[in-house]
Design an enzyme around this catalytic site. Structure first.
Site, PDB file in Angstrom:
ATOM      1  N   LYS A  22       0.839  -1.206   0.000  1.00 55.26           N
ATOM      2  CA  LYS A  22       0.000   0.000   0.000  1.00 55.26           C
ATOM      3  C   LYS A  22       0.872   1.253   0.000  1.00 55.26           C
ATOM      4  CE  LYS A  22      -1.714   1.652   4.011  1.00 55.26           C
ATOM      5  NZ  LYS A  22      -1.421   3.072   4.281  1.00 55.26           N
ATOM      6  N   ASN A  23       1.874   1.272   0.878  1.00 57.92           N
ATOM      7  CA  ASN A  23       2.635   2.514   1.042  1.00 57.92           C
ATOM      8  C   ASN A  23       3.655   2.731  -0.064  1.00 57.92           C
ATOM      9  OD1 ASN A  23       1.078   2.971   3.253  1.00 57.92           O
ATOM     10  ND2 ASN A  23       2.628   2.399   4.748  1.00 57.92           N
ATOM     11  N   ARG A  92      -4.180   9.793   4.161  1.00 60.26           N
ATOM     12  CA  ARG A  92      -2.991  10.628   4.329  1.00 60.26           C
ATOM     13  C   ARG A  92      -2.334  10.906   2.983  1.00 60.26           C
ATOM     14  NH1 ARG A  92      -0.381  14.051   7.952  1.00 60.26           N
ATOM     15  NH2 ARG A  92       1.863  13.994   7.564  1.00 60.26           N
ATOM     16  N   CYS A 116      -5.203   7.564   9.369  1.00 63.88           N
ATOM     17  CA  CYS A 116      -5.334   6.991  10.717  1.00 63.88           C
ATOM     18  C   CYS A 116      -5.047   8.053  11.784  1.00 63.88           C
ATOM     19  CB  CYS A 116      -4.355   5.839  10.892  1.00 63.88           C
ATOM     20  SG  CYS A 116      -4.837   4.385   9.959  1.00 63.88           S
ATOM     21  N   ARG A 121       0.099  14.490  13.237  1.00 60.67           N
ATOM     22  CA  ARG A 121       0.434  14.315  11.803  1.00 60.67           C
ATOM     23  C   ARG A 121       0.392  15.632  11.016  1.00 60.67           C
ATOM     24  NH1 ARG A 121      -2.000   8.779   9.479  1.00 60.67           N
ATOM     25  NH2 ARG A 121       0.024   8.732   8.425  1.00 60.67           N
ATOM     26  N   PRO A 122       1.165  16.627  11.434  1.00 64.65           N
ATOM     27  CA  PRO A 122       1.208  17.893  10.679  1.00 64.65           C
ATOM     28  C   PRO A 122       1.852  17.680   9.308  1.00 64.65           C
ATOM     29  CG  PRO A 122       2.943  17.860  12.318  1.00 64.65           C
ATOM     30  CD  PRO A 122       2.111  16.632  12.563  1.00 64.65           C
ATOM     31  N   ILE A 123       1.782  18.697   8.453  1.00 57.20           N
ATOM     32  CA  ILE A 123       2.448  18.617   7.136  1.00 57.20           C
ATOM     33  C   ILE A 123       3.390  19.800   6.948  1.00 57.20           C
ATOM     34  CG2 ILE A 123       0.631  17.267   5.992  1.00 57.20           C
ATOM     35  CD1 ILE A 123      -0.404  19.924   4.798  1.00 57.20           C
ATOM     36  N   ASP A 124       3.871  20.338   8.059  1.00 51.07           N
ATOM     37  CA  ASP A 124       4.763  21.521   7.983  1.00 51.07           C
ATOM     38  C   ASP A 124       6.023  21.240   7.173  1.00 51.07           C
ATOM     39  OD1 ASP A 124       5.217  19.742  10.210  1.00 51.07           O
ATOM     40  OD2 ASP A 124       6.762  21.109  10.897  1.00 51.07           O
ATOM     41  N   LEU A 125       6.557  20.040   7.279  1.00 54.24           N
ATOM     42  CA  LEU A 125       7.794  19.722   6.534  1.00 54.24           C
ATOM     43  C   LEU A 125       7.522  19.684   5.029  1.00 54.24           C
ATOM     44  CD1 LEU A 125       9.257  16.920   8.845  1.00 54.24           C
ATOM     45  CD2 LEU A 125       9.824  19.365   8.844  1.00 54.24           C
ATOM     46  N   ASP A 304       4.541   0.836  12.132  1.00 48.35           N
ATOM     47  CA  ASP A 304       3.313   0.191  11.641  1.00 48.35           C
ATOM     48  C   ASP A 304       3.137  -1.221  12.194  1.00 48.35           C
ATOM     49  OD1 ASP A 304       3.361   1.718   8.327  1.00 48.35           O
ATOM     50  OD2 ASP A 304       2.817   2.460  10.301  1.00 48.35           O
ATOM     51  N   ARG A 396      -8.764  -0.672   4.369  1.00 49.95           N
ATOM     52  CA  ARG A 396      -8.004   0.389   3.682  1.00 49.95           C
ATOM     53  C   ARG A 396      -6.642  -0.127   3.250  1.00 49.95           C
ATOM     54  NH1 ARG A 396      -6.571   4.806   7.058  1.00 49.95           N
ATOM     55  NH2 ARG A 396      -5.358   5.244   5.199  1.00 49.95           N
TER      56      ARG A 396
HETATM   57  C1  EPZ Z   1       3.880   7.089   6.229  1.00 54.35           C
HETATM   58  O1  EPZ Z   1       3.077   8.065   6.860  1.00 54.35           O
HETATM   59  C2  EPZ Z   1       3.022   5.830   6.156  1.00 54.35           C
HETATM   60  N1  EPZ Z   1       1.831   6.089   5.363  1.00 54.35           N
HETATM   61  C3  EPZ Z   1       2.614   5.396   7.549  1.00 54.35           C
HETATM   62  O2  EPZ Z   1       1.889   4.169   7.439  1.00 54.35           O
HETATM   63  C4  EPZ Z   1       3.884   5.137   8.366  1.00 54.35           C
HETATM   64  O3  EPZ Z   1       3.519   4.815   9.693  1.00 54.35           O
HETATM   65  C5  EPZ Z   1       4.758   6.396   8.372  1.00 54.35           C
HETATM   66  O4  EPZ Z   1       5.048   6.802   7.019  1.00 54.35           O
HETATM   67  C6  EPZ Z   1       6.085   6.171   9.086  1.00 54.35           C
HETATM   68  O5  EPZ Z   1       6.773   5.125   8.496  1.00 54.35           O
HETATM   69  C7  EPZ Z   1       1.893   6.054   4.014  1.00 54.35           C
HETATM   70  O6  EPZ Z   1       2.950   5.837   3.443  1.00 54.35           O
HETATM   71  C8  EPZ Z   1       0.610   6.289   3.274  1.00 54.35           C
HETATM   72  P1  EPZ Z   1       5.839  10.586   8.317  1.00 54.35           P
HETATM   73  P2  EPZ Z   1       3.555   9.612   6.898  1.00 54.35           P
HETATM   74  O7  EPZ Z   1       5.625  11.811   7.539  1.00 54.35           O
HETATM   75  O8  EPZ Z   1       4.202   9.948   5.619  1.00 54.35           O
HETATM   76  C9  EPZ Z   1       5.879  13.835  11.749  1.00 54.35           C
HETATM   77  C10 EPZ Z   1       0.009   2.762   7.649  1.00 54.35           C
HETATM   78  O9  EPZ Z   1      -0.570   2.214   8.597  1.00 54.35           O
HETATM   79  N2  EPZ Z   1       5.741  14.817  10.668  1.00 54.35           N
HETATM   80  O10 EPZ Z   1       7.101   9.828   8.179  1.00 54.35           O
HETATM   81  O11 EPZ Z   1       2.414  10.418   7.353  1.00 54.35           O
HETATM   82  C11 EPZ Z   1       4.601  13.038  11.934  1.00 54.35           C
HETATM   83  O12 EPZ Z   1       3.691  13.749  12.740  1.00 54.35           O
HETATM   84  C12 EPZ Z   1       0.487   4.189   7.780  1.00 54.35           C
HETATM   85  O13 EPZ Z   1       0.241   2.205   6.547  1.00 54.35           O
HETATM   86  C13 EPZ Z   1       5.822  16.174  10.977  1.00 54.35           C
HETATM   87  O14 EPZ Z   1       6.012  16.555  12.121  1.00 54.35           O
HETATM   88  O15 EPZ Z   1       4.651   9.550   8.056  1.00 54.35           O
HETATM   89  C14 EPZ Z   1       5.083  11.778  12.582  1.00 54.35           C
HETATM   90  O16 EPZ Z   1       5.224  12.005  13.973  1.00 54.35           O
HETATM   91  C15 EPZ Z   1       0.219   4.770   9.157  1.00 54.35           C
HETATM   92  N3  EPZ Z   1       5.680  17.087   9.970  1.00 54.35           N
HETATM   93  C16 EPZ Z   1       6.457  11.568  11.961  1.00 54.35           C
HETATM   94  O17 EPZ Z   1       6.844  12.838  11.401  1.00 54.35           O
HETATM   95  C17 EPZ Z   1       5.478  16.685   8.671  1.00 54.35           C
HETATM   96  O18 EPZ Z   1       5.380  17.588   7.788  1.00 54.35           O
HETATM   97  C18 EPZ Z   1       6.471  10.524  10.859  1.00 54.35           C
HETATM   98  O19 EPZ Z   1       5.577  10.946   9.858  1.00 54.35           O
HETATM   99  C19 EPZ Z   1       5.407  15.318   8.377  1.00 54.35           C
HETATM  100  C20 EPZ Z   1       5.545  14.396   9.387  1.00 54.35           C
END
Ligand code: EPZ
Length: 416
Positions: A22-23, A92, A116, A121-125, A304, A396
Protein backbone atom coordinates in the site's frame (compact mmCIF):
# COMPACT_ATOMS: atom_id res chain seq x y z
CA UNK A 1 -20.73 -1.92 9.46
CA UNK A 2 -19.14 -5.37 8.99
CA UNK A 3 -17.59 -7.38 11.77
CA UNK A 4 -14.61 -9.75 11.73
CA UNK A 5 -15.15 -12.88 13.85
CA UNK A 6 -12.16 -14.94 14.99
CA UNK A 7 -12.06 -18.30 16.79
CA UNK A 8 -8.74 -18.47 18.55
CA UNK A 9 -6.29 -20.75 20.24
CA UNK A 10 -5.58 -23.00 17.24
CA UNK A 11 -2.05 -23.25 15.80
CA UNK A 12 -1.68 -21.96 12.23
CA UNK A 13 -0.35 -23.93 9.28
CA UNK A 14 -0.31 -22.90 5.63
CA UNK A 15 1.08 -20.70 2.87
CA UNK A 16 0.16 -17.21 1.66
CA UNK A 17 1.24 -14.81 -1.09
CA UNK A 18 1.74 -11.26 0.23
CA UNK A 19 -0.15 -8.48 -1.55
CA UNK A 20 1.51 -5.46 -3.15
CA UNK A 21 2.59 -2.67 -0.83
CA UNK A 22 0.00 0.00 0.00
CA UNK A 23 2.63 2.51 1.04
CA UNK A 24 4.68 1.91 -2.10
CA UNK A 25 1.86 2.02 -4.67
CA UNK A 26 0.21 5.24 -3.46
CA UNK A 27 3.19 7.54 -4.22
CA UNK A 28 3.74 5.64 -7.48
CA UNK A 29 0.18 6.48 -8.50
CA UNK A 30 0.84 10.13 -7.66
CA UNK A 31 4.01 9.95 -9.79
CA UNK A 32 1.90 9.02 -12.81
CA UNK A 33 0.59 12.62 -12.79
CA UNK A 34 4.05 13.84 -13.80
CA UNK A 35 3.98 12.13 -17.20
CA UNK A 36 1.86 13.11 -20.21
CA UNK A 37 1.54 9.48 -21.08
CA UNK A 38 0.86 6.05 -19.66
CA UNK A 39 2.19 4.40 -16.52
CA UNK A 40 1.54 0.72 -15.77
CA UNK A 41 1.84 -0.66 -12.23
CA UNK A 42 1.70 -4.39 -11.59
CA UNK A 43 0.91 -6.36 -8.40
CA UNK A 44 -1.26 -3.48 -7.17
CA UNK A 45 -3.31 -4.41 -4.08
CA UNK A 46 -7.09 -4.12 -4.39
CA UNK A 47 -7.53 -1.96 -1.29
CA UNK A 48 -9.67 1.04 -0.45
CA UNK A 49 -6.78 3.52 -0.45
CA UNK A 50 -5.87 2.51 -4.02
CA UNK A 51 -9.46 3.06 -5.14
CA UNK A 52 -9.45 6.41 -3.36
CA UNK A 53 -6.24 7.48 -5.12
CA UNK A 54 -7.72 6.30 -8.43
CA UNK A 55 -10.69 8.58 -7.73
CA UNK A 56 -8.33 11.50 -7.16
CA UNK A 57 -6.46 10.84 -10.41
CA UNK A 58 -9.68 10.39 -12.40
CA UNK A 59 -11.10 13.62 -10.94
CA UNK A 60 -8.11 15.39 -12.51
CA UNK A 61 -8.74 13.86 -15.91
CA UNK A 62 -6.53 10.77 -15.76
CA UNK A 63 -7.92 7.59 -17.27
CA UNK A 64 -7.39 4.61 -14.95
CA UNK A 65 -7.92 0.93 -15.74
CA UNK A 66 -7.48 -1.61 -12.93
CA UNK A 67 -7.72 -5.28 -13.82
CA UNK A 68 -6.25 -8.37 -12.16
CA UNK A 69 -3.87 -6.33 -9.98
CA UNK A 70 -2.52 -4.32 -12.94
CA UNK A 71 -3.24 -0.59 -12.90
CA UNK A 72 -2.84 1.52 -16.03
CA UNK A 73 -2.89 5.31 -15.63
CA UNK A 74 -3.10 7.57 -18.68
CA UNK A 75 -2.26 11.11 -17.54
CA UNK A 76 -2.06 12.53 -21.07
CA UNK A 77 -4.60 15.27 -20.39
CA UNK A 78 -5.21 16.80 -16.96
CA UNK A 79 -8.42 18.82 -16.76
CA UNK A 80 -8.36 19.78 -13.10
CA UNK A 81 -5.70 20.54 -10.48
CA UNK A 82 -7.85 20.19 -7.40
CA UNK A 83 -8.62 17.38 -4.95
CA UNK A 84 -12.08 17.38 -3.34
CA UNK A 85 -12.28 17.81 0.44
CA UNK A 86 -13.95 14.42 0.77
CA UNK A 87 -11.19 12.59 -1.08
CA UNK A 88 -8.48 14.70 0.51
CA UNK A 89 -9.70 13.87 3.98
CA UNK A 90 -10.11 10.16 3.19
CA UNK A 91 -6.41 9.28 3.48
CA UNK A 92 -2.99 10.63 4.33
CA UNK A 93 -1.56 10.05 0.86
CA UNK A 94 -3.80 12.61 -0.77
CA UNK A 95 -1.22 15.24 0.21
CA UNK A 96 1.50 13.76 -1.98
CA UNK A 97 -0.28 14.74 -5.17
CA UNK A 98 0.58 18.34 -4.19
CA UNK A 99 4.21 18.15 -5.31
CA UNK A 100 3.36 16.31 -8.51
CA UNK A 101 0.58 18.75 -9.47
CA UNK A 102 2.79 21.78 -8.83
CA UNK A 103 5.49 20.21 -10.98
CA UNK A 104 3.18 19.26 -13.81
CA UNK A 105 0.65 22.13 -13.80
CA UNK A 106 2.09 24.90 -11.61
CA UNK A 107 -0.94 24.90 -9.34
CA UNK A 108 -2.90 22.68 -6.93
CA UNK A 109 -5.90 22.96 -4.64
CA UNK A 110 -5.80 20.25 -1.99
CA UNK A 111 -6.82 19.75 1.63
CA UNK A 112 -5.12 18.86 4.85
CA UNK A 113 -5.04 15.05 4.62
CA UNK A 114 -6.95 12.55 6.74
CA UNK A 115 -5.78 9.02 7.55
CA UNK A 116 -5.33 6.99 10.72
CA UNK A 117 -5.66 9.00 13.94
CA UNK A 118 -2.31 8.01 15.40
CA UNK A 119 -1.01 11.45 16.28
CA UNK A 120 -1.20 15.09 15.17
CA UNK A 121 0.43 14.32 11.80
CA UNK A 122 1.21 17.89 10.68
CA UNK A 123 2.45 18.62 7.14
CA UNK A 124 4.76 21.52 7.98
CA UNK A 125 7.79 19.72 6.53
CA UNK A 126 5.96 19.15 3.24
CA UNK A 127 4.92 22.80 2.93
CA UNK A 128 8.28 24.27 3.99
CA UNK A 129 10.17 22.17 1.43
CA UNK A 130 7.78 22.97 -1.43
CA UNK A 131 7.95 26.67 -0.56
CA UNK A 132 11.74 26.43 -0.72
CA UNK A 133 11.31 25.11 -4.28
CA UNK A 134 9.27 28.15 -5.27
CA UNK A 135 5.71 27.17 -4.39
CA UNK A 136 3.36 29.81 -2.99
CA UNK A 137 0.95 27.98 -0.66
CA UNK A 138 -1.97 29.71 1.05
CA UNK A 139 -3.68 27.90 3.90
CA UNK A 140 -7.41 28.66 4.13
CA UNK A 141 -8.71 26.58 7.01
CA UNK A 142 -8.32 22.95 5.91
CA UNK A 143 -7.80 24.00 2.29
CA UNK A 144 -4.41 24.55 0.67
CA UNK A 145 -4.19 26.76 -2.42
CA UNK A 146 -0.81 26.36 -4.11
CA UNK A 147 0.79 27.81 -7.24
CA UNK A 148 4.20 28.44 -8.71
CA UNK A 149 5.76 30.16 -11.68
CA UNK A 150 7.98 27.11 -11.97
CA UNK A 151 9.58 24.94 -9.30
CA UNK A 152 13.33 25.30 -8.95
CA UNK A 153 15.85 22.65 -7.99
CA UNK A 154 17.01 23.47 -4.46
CA UNK A 155 19.15 22.16 -1.62
CA UNK A 156 16.64 21.00 1.03
CA UNK A 157 17.22 19.50 4.46
CA UNK A 158 14.39 17.75 6.33
CA UNK A 159 14.60 18.14 10.11
CA UNK A 160 12.90 14.72 10.42
CA UNK A 161 12.99 11.86 7.88
CA UNK A 162 9.30 12.19 7.07
CA UNK A 163 8.20 9.58 4.53
CA UNK A 164 5.45 11.73 3.05
CA UNK A 165 7.53 14.90 2.92
CA UNK A 166 10.32 12.97 1.20
CA UNK A 167 7.86 11.68 -1.39
CA UNK A 168 6.39 15.15 -1.98
CA UNK A 169 9.82 16.67 -2.56
CA UNK A 170 10.90 13.88 -4.89
CA UNK A 171 7.75 14.26 -7.00
CA UNK A 172 8.08 18.05 -7.10
CA UNK A 173 11.78 17.81 -8.01
CA UNK A 174 11.09 15.65 -11.07
CA UNK A 175 9.56 18.58 -12.95
CA UNK A 176 11.59 21.35 -11.26
CA UNK A 177 14.29 23.18 -13.23
CA UNK A 178 17.79 22.08 -12.23
CA UNK A 179 18.92 19.70 -9.52
CA UNK A 180 17.28 19.18 -6.12
CA UNK A 181 19.41 17.80 -3.31
CA UNK A 182 17.30 16.39 -0.47
CA UNK A 183 19.17 15.77 2.80
CA UNK A 184 17.66 13.96 5.75
CA UNK A 185 15.41 12.00 3.39
CA UNK A 186 13.42 9.03 4.69
CA UNK A 187 15.02 5.67 3.80
CA UNK A 188 11.90 3.51 3.93
CA UNK A 189 11.80 0.88 1.15
CA UNK A 190 8.78 2.65 -0.29
CA UNK A 191 11.04 5.61 -1.10
CA UNK A 192 13.47 3.29 -2.90
CA UNK A 193 10.61 1.81 -4.89
CA UNK A 194 9.36 5.27 -5.89
CA UNK A 195 12.86 6.35 -6.97
CA UNK A 196 13.39 3.17 -9.00
CA UNK A 197 10.03 3.58 -10.69
CA UNK A 198 10.87 7.21 -11.57
CA UNK A 199 14.25 6.07 -12.89
CA UNK A 200 12.40 3.65 -15.19
CA UNK A 201 10.44 6.68 -16.46
CA UNK A 202 13.73 8.42 -17.33
CA UNK A 203 14.36 10.47 -14.21
CA UNK A 204 18.01 10.72 -13.08
CA UNK A 205 18.17 10.15 -9.31
CA UNK A 206 21.35 9.68 -7.27
CA UNK A 207 21.70 8.37 -3.71
CA UNK A 208 18.79 5.90 -3.85
CA UNK A 209 18.69 4.02 -0.54
CA UNK A 210 20.53 6.76 1.32
CA UNK A 211 19.35 9.84 3.21
CA UNK A 212 20.77 12.19 0.56
CA UNK A 213 18.89 12.12 -2.73
CA UNK A 214 19.85 14.09 -5.82
CA UNK A 215 17.09 14.52 -8.43
CA UNK A 216 17.68 16.06 -11.87
CA UNK A 217 14.53 17.84 -13.06
CA UNK A 218 13.33 16.87 -16.53
CA UNK A 219 10.42 17.42 -18.88
CA UNK A 220 11.03 14.24 -20.84
CA UNK A 221 9.43 11.27 -19.15
CA UNK A 222 8.67 7.95 -20.81
CA UNK A 223 5.88 5.40 -20.55
CA UNK A 224 6.94 2.81 -17.97
CA UNK A 225 5.79 -0.43 -16.39
CA UNK A 226 6.76 -1.17 -12.78
CA UNK A 227 6.12 -4.01 -10.31
CA UNK A 228 4.96 -2.95 -6.84
CA UNK A 229 7.00 -4.75 -4.14
CA UNK A 230 5.36 -7.05 -1.58
CA UNK A 231 3.92 -5.26 1.45
CA UNK A 232 6.43 -5.60 4.30
CA UNK A 233 3.89 -4.55 6.93
CA UNK A 234 1.31 -7.10 5.76
CA UNK A 235 4.09 -9.72 5.84
CA UNK A 236 5.00 -8.61 9.37
CA UNK A 237 1.34 -8.87 10.35
CA UNK A 238 1.08 -12.51 9.23
CA UNK A 239 4.44 -13.45 10.74
CA UNK A 240 3.11 -12.01 14.01
CA UNK A 241 -0.02 -14.17 13.68
CA UNK A 242 2.12 -17.33 13.59
CA UNK A 243 4.13 -16.21 16.62
CA UNK A 244 0.94 -15.33 18.52
CA UNK A 245 -1.03 -18.47 17.70
CA UNK A 246 1.88 -20.90 17.20
CA UNK A 247 2.34 -23.21 14.20
CA UNK A 248 4.20 -22.72 10.93
CA UNK A 249 3.79 -20.85 7.67
CA UNK A 250 5.41 -19.97 4.36
CA UNK A 251 4.99 -16.38 3.18
CA UNK A 252 5.83 -15.69 -0.47
CA UNK A 253 6.66 -12.24 -1.87
CA UNK A 254 7.27 -11.11 1.71
CA UNK A 255 10.11 -8.61 1.03
CA UNK A 256 12.33 -10.18 3.73
CA UNK A 257 15.19 -7.81 2.87
CA UNK A 258 13.01 -4.98 4.18
CA UNK A 259 12.22 -6.79 7.45
CA UNK A 260 15.69 -7.43 8.88
CA UNK A 261 15.04 -5.62 12.16
CA UNK A 262 11.61 -7.24 12.57
CA UNK A 263 12.90 -10.76 11.87
CA UNK A 264 15.68 -10.30 14.43
CA UNK A 265 13.17 -9.29 17.11
CA UNK A 266 10.93 -12.26 16.17
CA UNK A 267 13.89 -14.65 16.51
CA UNK A 268 14.60 -13.10 19.92
CA UNK A 269 11.00 -13.97 20.83
CA UNK A 270 11.69 -17.61 19.96
CA UNK A 271 10.47 -17.92 16.38
CA UNK A 272 12.44 -20.05 13.92
CA UNK A 273 12.74 -18.10 10.68
CA UNK A 274 14.37 -19.03 7.38
CA UNK A 275 14.58 -16.73 4.37
CA UNK A 276 14.90 -17.97 0.81
CA UNK A 277 14.66 -15.40 -1.98
CA UNK A 278 11.45 -13.40 -1.46
CA UNK A 279 9.95 -16.08 0.81
CA UNK A 280 9.99 -16.39 4.58
CA UNK A 281 9.34 -19.63 6.42
CA UNK A 282 8.44 -19.29 10.11
CA UNK A 283 7.58 -21.71 12.91
CA UNK A 284 6.76 -21.12 16.56
CA UNK A 285 6.26 -23.47 19.51
CA UNK A 286 5.10 -22.15 22.86
CA UNK A 287 4.60 -18.53 23.80
CA UNK A 288 6.86 -15.64 22.69
CA UNK A 289 9.62 -14.52 25.03
CA UNK A 290 9.41 -10.95 26.43
CA UNK A 291 11.65 -8.42 24.67
CA UNK A 292 12.23 -4.65 24.55
CA UNK A 293 11.33 -2.83 21.34
CA UNK A 294 11.74 0.77 20.23
CA UNK A 295 10.10 1.90 17.00
CA UNK A 296 12.09 4.19 14.71
CA UNK A 297 12.36 5.26 11.08
CA UNK A 298 13.74 2.65 8.66
CA UNK A 299 15.81 0.54 9.01
CA UNK A 300 14.58 0.40 12.65
CA UNK A 301 11.52 -1.44 13.94
CA UNK A 302 8.56 -0.02 11.96
CA UNK A 303 5.90 1.92 13.84
CA UNK A 304 3.31 0.19 11.64
CA UNK A 305 4.05 -3.10 13.46
CA UNK A 306 3.89 -1.53 16.92
CA UNK A 307 0.35 -2.72 17.64
CA UNK A 308 1.33 -6.23 16.49
CA UNK A 309 4.26 -6.11 18.92
CA UNK A 310 1.89 -5.20 21.78
CA UNK A 311 -0.11 -8.34 21.00
CA UNK A 312 2.99 -10.57 20.99
CA UNK A 313 4.21 -9.13 24.28
CA UNK A 314 0.72 -9.63 25.74
CA UNK A 315 0.46 -13.33 24.82
CA UNK A 316 4.09 -13.90 25.81
CA UNK A 317 5.56 -14.50 29.20
CA UNK A 318 7.33 -11.96 31.37
CA UNK A 319 7.70 -8.19 31.26
CA UNK A 320 8.15 -6.61 27.85
CA UNK A 321 8.70 -2.95 26.97
CA UNK A 322 7.80 -0.95 23.90
CA UNK A 323 8.75 2.66 23.14
CA UNK A 324 6.99 4.44 20.28
CA UNK A 325 9.18 7.21 18.85
CA UNK A 326 7.39 8.03 15.56
CA UNK A 327 3.71 8.78 16.34
CA UNK A 328 2.75 10.21 19.70
CA UNK A 329 -0.81 8.85 19.62
CA UNK A 330 -0.49 5.26 18.47
CA UNK A 331 -1.47 3.26 21.57
CA UNK A 332 -5.26 3.30 21.09
CA UNK A 333 -5.32 -0.45 20.49
CA UNK A 334 -3.94 -1.11 23.97
CA UNK A 335 -7.30 -0.38 25.56
CA UNK A 336 -8.96 -2.87 23.22
CA UNK A 337 -6.38 -5.48 24.18
CA UNK A 338 -7.23 -4.77 27.84
CA UNK A 339 -10.70 -6.14 27.06
CA UNK A 340 -8.97 -9.40 26.04
CA UNK A 341 -7.11 -9.61 29.32
CA UNK A 342 -3.86 -7.94 28.28
CA UNK A 343 -1.88 -6.20 31.01
CA UNK A 344 -0.45 -3.07 29.36
CA UNK A 345 0.54 0.09 31.23
CA UNK A 346 1.02 3.13 29.01
CA UNK A 347 3.08 6.08 30.18
CA UNK A 348 3.46 8.72 27.47
CA UNK A 349 5.05 6.99 24.52
CA UNK A 350 6.16 3.94 26.50
CA UNK A 351 4.26 0.70 27.15
CA UNK A 352 5.11 -1.82 29.85
CA UNK A 353 3.49 -5.20 29.08
CA UNK A 354 3.18 -8.09 31.53
CA UNK A 355 2.66 -11.15 29.37
CA UNK A 356 0.45 -13.77 31.01
CA UNK A 357 0.73 -16.35 28.28
CA UNK A 358 -2.86 -16.05 27.08
CA UNK A 359 -5.65 -13.73 25.99
CA UNK A 360 -9.39 -14.31 26.05
CA UNK A 361 -11.78 -13.63 23.20
CA UNK A 362 -13.84 -10.45 23.52
CA UNK A 363 -15.79 -7.81 21.61
CA UNK A 364 -13.30 -5.16 20.47
CA UNK A 365 -13.16 -2.19 18.09
CA UNK A 366 -10.59 -1.39 15.40
CA UNK A 367 -9.26 2.12 16.14
CA UNK A 368 -6.99 2.40 13.08
CA UNK A 369 -5.69 0.31 10.19
CA UNK A 370 -2.77 -1.50 11.83
CA UNK A 371 -4.44 -1.64 15.23
CA UNK A 372 -7.41 -3.40 13.66
CA UNK A 373 -5.13 -5.96 12.04
CA UNK A 374 -3.42 -6.49 15.39
CA UNK A 375 -6.77 -7.32 16.98
CA UNK A 376 -7.28 -10.04 14.36
CA UNK A 377 -3.85 -11.41 15.28
CA UNK A 378 -4.79 -11.25 18.97
CA UNK A 379 -8.04 -13.09 18.24
CA UNK A 380 -6.12 -15.98 16.66
CA UNK A 381 -4.13 -16.38 19.88
CA UNK A 382 -7.05 -15.87 22.29
CA UNK A 383 -9.21 -18.53 23.89
CA UNK A 384 -12.73 -18.30 22.51
CA UNK A 385 -14.35 -15.91 20.06
CA UNK A 386 -13.27 -12.35 19.27
CA UNK A 387 -15.56 -9.94 17.40
CA UNK A 388 -13.92 -6.89 15.81
CA UNK A 389 -16.17 -3.98 14.88
CA UNK A 390 -15.26 -0.88 12.84
CA UNK A 391 -13.15 -3.14 10.66
CA UNK A 392 -13.61 -0.70 7.79
CA UNK A 393 -10.24 0.64 8.90
CA UNK A 394 -8.63 -2.69 8.01
CA UNK A 395 -9.79 -2.89 4.39
CA UNK A 396 -8.00 0.39 3.68
CA UNK A 397 -4.70 -1.51 3.71
CA UNK A 398 -5.38 -5.27 3.66
CA UNK A 399 -6.77 -6.73 0.45
CA UNK A 400 -8.20 -9.82 2.17
CA UNK A 401 -6.96 -10.28 5.72
CA UNK A 402 -9.59 -12.96 6.46
CA UNK A 403 -8.80 -14.92 3.29
CA UNK A 404 -5.06 -14.64 3.88
CA UNK A 405 -5.30 -15.80 7.48
CA UNK A 406 -7.65 -18.63 6.43
CA UNK A 407 -4.90 -19.76 4.02
CA UNK A 408 -2.70 -19.96 7.12
CA UNK A 409 -5.29 -22.12 8.88
CA UNK A 410 -6.92 -19.34 10.89
CA UNK A 411 -10.60 -19.63 11.81
CA UNK A 412 -11.64 -16.11 10.86
CA UNK A 413 -14.48 -14.68 8.80
CA UNK A 414 -16.16 -11.40 7.92
CA UNK A 415 -19.85 -10.91 8.82
CA UNK A 416 -21.40 -8.27 6.56
C1 EPZ B 1 3.88 7.09 6.23
O1 EPZ B 1 3.08 8.06 6.86
C2 EPZ B 1 3.02 5.83 6.16
N1 EPZ B 1 1.83 6.09 5.36
C3 EPZ B 1 2.61 5.40 7.55
O2 EPZ B 1 1.89 4.17 7.44
C4 EPZ B 1 3.88 5.14 8.37
O3 EPZ B 1 3.52 4.82 9.69
C5 EPZ B 1 4.76 6.40 8.37
O4 EPZ B 1 5.05 6.80 7.02
C6 EPZ B 1 6.09 6.17 9.09
O5 EPZ B 1 6.77 5.13 8.50
C7 EPZ B 1 1.89 6.05 4.01
O6 EPZ B 1 2.95 5.84 3.44
C8 EPZ B 1 0.61 6.29 3.27
P1 EPZ B 1 5.84 10.59 8.32
P2 EPZ B 1 3.55 9.61 6.90
O7 EPZ B 1 5.62 11.81 7.54
O8 EPZ B 1 4.20 9.95 5.62
C9 EPZ B 1 5.88 13.83 11.75
C10 EPZ B 1 0.01 2.76 7.65
O9 EPZ B 1 -0.57 2.21 8.60
N2 EPZ B 1 5.74 14.82 10.67
O10 EPZ B 1 7.10 9.83 8.18
O11 EPZ B 1 2.41 10.42 7.35
C11 EPZ B 1 4.60 13.04 11.93
O12 EPZ B 1 3.69 13.75 12.74
C12 EPZ B 1 0.49 4.19 7.78
O13 EPZ B 1 0.24 2.21 6.55
C13 EPZ B 1 5.82 16.17 10.98
O14 EPZ B 1 6.01 16.56 12.12
O15 EPZ B 1 4.65 9.55 8.06
C14 EPZ B 1 5.08 11.78 12.58
O16 EPZ B 1 5.22 12.00 13.97
C15 EPZ B 1 0.22 4.77 9.16
N3 EPZ B 1 5.68 17.09 9.97
C16 EPZ B 1 6.46 11.57 11.96
O17 EPZ B 1 6.84 12.84 11.40
C17 EPZ B 1 5.48 16.69 8.67
O18 EPZ B 1 5.38 17.59 7.79
C18 EPZ B 1 6.47 10.52 10.86
O19 EPZ B 1 5.58 10.95 9.86
C19 EPZ B 1 5.41 15.32 8.38
C20 EPZ B 1 5.54 14.40 9.39
Amino acid sequence: MSVIVVQGYYPLKGEVEIQGSKNAVLPMMAAAILHKGTTVLKHVPMIQDVFCMMGILESMGCVCRFCDHTLTVDAGELTCTGVSKERGRAMRSSIIVLGALLGRCGEADVYYPGGCSIGSRPIDLHLAALRQMGAVIREEGEALRACTRGLKGTDITLSYPSVGATENVILAAVRASGITVLRGAAREPEIDALCRMLSSMGVRIGGIGTSVLKIQGTKDLADAEYQVPGDRIVAGTYLSAVIAAGGEALLRNASPGQLACVLNIMREMGARIAVSGDAVRISMDGRPRAVSIETSPYPGFPTDLQSMALVLLSVGRGKGYLKETVFEGRFATAKELHKMGAEIIIEGTEACVTGKGFLKGAGVRACDLRGGAALAVAGLAAEGETRITDCGHIVRGYEDICGDLQHLGGIIRREL
